[in-house]
Design an enzyme around this catalytic site. Structure first.
Site: not given
Lengths: 635, 217, 247
Positions: A39, A41-42, A329, A400
């Site tokens: 991976g 990503g960040l 949320r 999400h």
């Protein structure tokens, strides 16, 4: 027995105490150690770059064509940090408490405290890397507020904070590639984990261009593969996001923690057709000025602007007068679902609610609204063709974020020694619900600050051991299993497409394992998913071959793991007989329909062990020594 | 690549300057014949004999050569960068036709320059072809060369029509040269873009109309 | 809704490709362009044919992976838009839609509509970063950056790396892409130390990768999903000249 390895001492000193005691490796020896990072990503890029800087030999894999595409790129809102630049009483403690409370007291105190503690240096770090955060005219950094907190601690770069942070991490990754400390493998997807003598020692990947299976051995394997909400098919995630690396690791012995904890975001664009592949997120910030409503009459077919004011139900304002449209949320999502299920939904498929700006425009003027949300309104128009200045937006909840993930200890190591999980793919800091602007934070902290300081504690021991090679018979065995799985998929030649099964899985998961869950539904879902699994392995059609770029095969491999993961998620949701955060069990609610947490029996992290198709539950008790769990109330 | 682009821009700007001088001189042709002939011939002789202008002339020749050769080399490289063309291309929706066809326009301008040099430079400087007469003041009668050339309708049409590609080339070339050379002031660039247009219109109309006027004189 | 897709098919980098037409029915105007291709692929699976390879990931216009050339335009008929944001309502009933891969020597076709854009990563590798190790950062507010500078840096930092600028450029030039990164980092005080080195190395790598040069057609800024202005190219030229000749 799960050992979370939380260091001794007062909360404020735990991380320092850990660092003092953890083993070190001298620079000459670091060169001899290989680390695989899956991976980019960040979390992944941050870890790979930092580990490279420390001197390790790093290989970084991603399925996209470039590390810069990882889905961290899509985060809009911002990143939290306890800098207290706004002089509004923020502190590490307050941020720790907000995060713990936002997660409905289902996360570890020590992890969350460390997250808050490291947040301030992280902002320094990103600024140094050239992230153009928003600034005041005088040149200092700006903050804004986000849901669930009362201070302003969110740093942002327009509506593209995730992109800017990711590009910073990606640039550091390529800096280390140039320094020959990181080797990049884009368009390579991890298909299995190789465990030798109980320790993670390598992975099997598929080269997505040639289709070739390749083996890579290393002294440690780091998973940074992100969330798995594509199990619902329709989500705010990138289409390629998947849970395969997690699932394969789970099958090889890594416990999966709280798999069912999924955040449903309240303000995404609704589904408009069966063929839809993605639900685009509209930033939560819209709820600052927009008002959410549905018609008071069931099945009202009038267009929005023809429905007079007195026939509109601003249900969030009605139900949660103090927070109104800014309710957290999970609450806003669930309320929307109730309206839609009750027959008040709007839009072509009656699956949306309105988010109107009529009053805001009247109050503030159209120019102010344009200034605040212009890019979002433009995006809305691009996608729907509708001008939201003239008529209300239609929004709908969408899957999400995965709070759940592989169980990790304080060092971010899974239950397989040498296998680490960082960023969204682990379960650590968010508990049962994640606060806005905390996901970029957690991914970055795990990758840049925590893992590079904990992995040495394990690798110091591995220095003495033999270095693994891909010649080990275990690699043969695992590769053969992967080959068999691929061959099986290609040989079925059934009559249905991969997407068909994914849509079916998504329907079941969305219906029974999303915003609200109940025993009957979950039991039914488990049966349905098992049937679906059976049907998938008998009726799917995957065309093309495995020795070429074959996007259909990629999808099939991911979906087969999603189906299995779906079963685990439902099992987890069924077992947790309480409501907490995003996990809302209809049987466990207060008289006025709020989540009812049962701390006496469920104040633990559910960690699931895979055992030949069955799941065994392990409990990691959550002990709150510094705070007292309270009832979340947003009334 | 950047060096060559820089040279193309610099030589281009120099050629633009030269054109202003050239056009001003051409305006003499618009005067009544009795004044025009003497003025024009004395002017052109002065130019030919001034040592400073000689240096400038060499710079001019070199500019044209470098402008053309580097443009050619860069175009070759650019074509190698895009070996496969699209089946459908709608470039008119995102850019001007001129900007997409600077090479073609440049070739047309070059063609014009070749003919133009053959008509004047070859006869007057190299002394090839038909001999050039001397006027009453003893100057080489360049006016006569010009005047007689533009009695030929084909040349008039050629000289007039080819001023269209020249104008287009100048319009895009002038404003782009500034950007290539690193001028990035937004407002300034907007002014330059307008100025380029005005300049290009004046040049192409100016150069284009004179042969026609001479023809009908 | 019915359309005819005319799509470039090519098995791999070493084979010759060609166009193939597919009539696709039962589309709706709400469908995104990529969803229409998804639908076509499902039909192809139904006929036991190989699916069309095309790229996408986020499908919300930010990851930059979804570039294809549609009816003669990068990312389709609209300005400043990615392919994933394009919807079928932009096309007419019965229309033929020609879909081609990005074309550039530096972007070789891998399969069908998929091209290799790693040349852009290689440009970033040659200095598209600030050399700062994790753990060495000073306090974030120690260096003030005016709002105008930060905003301008953000304008270019927004580049999504999709390659539309290269695809639409008749010279396949990556100079807008390169300029965006150079101007982002070189305009910030953090990036100043390596500014000269950065602009020289990145532009040199751009040439080595086989990209063409800029003739300022301006097509790139129109196709750029983030609307990055070509004035940035001029700005980078200035930075480059300064680095090369004046320092």
């Amino acid at each position: 027995m799960l050992n979370s390895k939380i260091p001794k001492g007062p909360l404020e000193n735990k991380w320092r105490n850990y660092q003092i005691k953890s083993q070190l490796i001298n620079p000459a020896n670091k060169k001899k150690l290989n680390i695989i990072v899956v991976g980019s990503g960040l979390a992944g890029a941050g870890a790979a770059a930092t580990l490279g800087e420390l001197g390790y030999d790093v290989k970084c894999f991603c399925y996209q064509d470039s590390a810069r595409r990882a889905h961290s790129v899509a985060a809009q809102g911002g990143i939290n940090a306890a800098k207290n630049y706004q002089h509004d009483g923020d502190s590490v403690w307050r941020m720790f408490y907000d995060t713990l409370k936002g997660g409905d007291f289902r996360s570890r105190e020590a992890n969350v405290y460390r997250l808050a503690e490291l947040s301030a240096p992280l902002i320094d770090h990103y600024v140094q890397q050239g992230v153009p955060f928003a600034r005041e005219y005088g040149g200092v950094l700006v903050n804004r507020s986000f849901g669930g907190v009362q201070v302003q601690r969110t740093f942002y770069a327009r509506g593209q904070t995730g992109q800017q942070l990711l590009l910073a991490a990606y640039s550091q990754l390529y800096k280390m590639k140039r320094a020959k400390k990181v080797e990049m493998y884009p368009r390579h997807e991890m298909l299995d984990l190789v465990v030798i003598d109980g320790k993670a020692k390598g992975i099997i990947v598929r080269d997505l261009v040639s289709g070739e299976l390749k083996r890579f051995a290393a002294d440690a394997v780091v998973l940074a593969t992100g969330g798995y909400s594509r199990v619902f098919r329709l989500s705010t995630l990138a289409i390629g996001c998947n849970g395969s690396a997690l699932w394969k690791s789970h099958k090889r012995g890594a416990y999966f923690a709280a798999p069912s904890f999924t955040q449903i975001h309240p303000t995404a664009l609704p589904q408009t057709s069966e063929a839809q592949s993605k639900l685009t997120l509209m930033s939560e910030s819209l709820r600052n000025d927009g008002r959410i409503w549905v018609p008071k009459k069931k099945g009202d077919d009038r267009i929005a602007n023809q429905i007079p004011e007195e026939e509109r139900d601003y249900y969030l304002e009605r139900l949660y007068p103090s927070f109104g449209n800014l309710a957290p949320r999970d609450i806003a999502s669930r309320a929307a679902k109730e309206q839609i299920d009750g027959g008040y939904g709007v839009g072509r498929l009656k699956n949306a609610v309105y988010l109107g700006f009529k009053h805001a425009i009247a109050r503030l003027g159209i120019e102010t609204i344009k200034d605040r949300y212009g890019n979002l309104f433009a995006m809305y128009k691009k996608i729907t063709g509708v001008d939201a200045y003239l008529e209300p937006m239609q929004i709908s909840p969408a899957a999400h974020f995965s709070m759940g993930g592989l169980w990790v200890d304080y060092e971010l190591m899974t239950t397989i020694p040498g296998l680490y999980a960082i960023g969204e793919c682990n379960f650590s800091d968010h508990g049962a619900n994640r606060l806005g602007a905390n996901s970029l934070l957690q991914a970055s902290i795990d990758g840049y600050f925590v893992l590079p300081n904990t992995i040495n504690n394990y690798l110091a021991e591995e220095l003495k051991a033999d270095h693994p090679t891909t010649k080990h018979p275990e690699f043969d065995k695992v590769q053969k299993e992967v080959e068999q799985q691929i061959a099986k998929l290609l040989s079925i030649k059934g009559s249905k497409t991969v997407d068909y099964f994914h849509r079916e899985l998504g329907k079941v998961m969305w219906q029974e394992c999303a915003m609200s869950r109940n025993r009957k539904g979950l039991e039914k879902a488990i049966v349905q998913i098992k049937e679906l699994q059976e049907a998938f392995w008998n009726e799917v059609n995957v065309t093309g071959s495995d020795k070429e770029m074959n996007t259909e095969l990629e999808k099939a491999l991911r979906l087969s793991d999603f189906i299995a993961l779906g079963l685990l998620m439902c099992t987890d949701a069924l077992q947790r007989e309480e409501s907490c955060g995003a996990h809302f069990r209809e049987e466990y609610q207060t008289k006025d329909g709020e989540a009812m947490r049962i701390d006496d029996t469920f104040s633990f992290v559910s960690a699931w062990e895979y055992n030949k198709g069955h799941f065994k539950l392990h409990k990691e008790a959550l002990e709150f020594e510094n705070v007292k769990p309270t009832v979340r109330s947003y009334k | 690549m950047f060096f060559r682009k820089g040279i193309i821009a610099l030589t281009g700007l120099f050629l633009c300057l030269f054109l202003i001088v050239h056009l001003s001189a051409n305006c003499i042709l618009l005067l009544p014949e009795e004044t025009a002939r003497g003025l024009y011939n004395s002017y052109s002789t002065t130019l030919r004999e001034s040592p400073l202008i000689k240096i400038v002339a060499y710079v001019l020749y070199l500019s044209i050569i470098f402008h053309v050769v580097y443009a050619f080399l860069i175009t070759l490289k650019n074509r190698r960068a895009k070996p496969h063309r699209y089946l459908v291309s709608n470039s008119k929706e995102n850019s001007s036709w001129t900007s997409q066809n600077m090479g073609l326009l440049g070739i047309m301008v070059l063609l014009f320059i070749v003919v133009h040099l053959a008509n004047f430079w070859v006869r007057i400087r190299l002394g090839l072809g038909e001999e050039v007469s001397i006027d009453s003041a003893g100057y080489t009668d360049v006016y006569e060369v010009t005047y007689s050339l533009f009695q030929n309708i084909y040349y008039v049409v050629f000289y007039t029509l080819l001023m269209i590609p020249l104008g287009l080339h100048l319009n895009h070339g002038l404003k782009s040269a500034f950007k290539t050379l690193g001028f990035y002031h937004k407002k300034g660039l907007r002014i330059i873009a307008k100025a380029s247009l005005v300049y290009a219109v004046i040049m192409s109309i100016g150069f284009g109309i004179i042969p026609a006027i001479v023809y009908f004189k | 809704m019915k359309v005819i897709f005319k799509i470039w098919r090519q098995d791999n980098a070493n084979t010759k490709g060609g166009f193939k037409s597919y009539e696709v029915d039962q589309l709706t105007e709400d469908m995104s362009f990529l969803e229409a291709l998804d639908h076509l692929n499902e039909l192809l699976v139904g006929q036991n044919e190989k699916v069309i390879a095309y790229e996408y990931d986020c499908r919300e216009g930010i990851c930059g992976q979804c570039g294809v050339f549609i009816n003669g335009r990068a990312h389709g008929p609209h300005d400043h838009m990615t392919t994933c944001q394009l919807h079928m309502r932009s096309f007419k009933e019965g229309q033929t839609i020609v879909v081609e891969p990005w074309r550039a020597a530096a972007f070789p076709v891998i399969k069908d509509l998929v091209v290799d854009r790693s040349a852009l990563d290689s440009i970033i590798e040659q200095g598209g970063y600030i050399s700062a190790k994790t753990g060495t950062a000073p306090e974030a507010n120690a260096l003030l950056i005016g709002k105008a500078v930060a905003d301008k840096a953000m304008d270019v930092a927004a580049c999504i790396g999709c390659g539309a600028c290269v695809a639409t450029c008749k010279n396949a030039s990556a100079v807008l892409f390169t300029a965006a990164k150079v101007n982002h980092l070189n305009s910030l005080p953090q990036g100043e130390q390596e500014a000269s080195k950065r602009v020289l190395e990145m532009t040199q790598q751009m040439e080595l990768e086989g990209f063409g040069s800029c003739t300022f057609t301006g097509a790139c800024e129109v196709e750029c999903p983030e609307g990055i202005s070509i004035v940035n190219i001029a700005e980078m030229n200035a930075r480059r000249t300064k680095a090369k000749w004046l320092s």
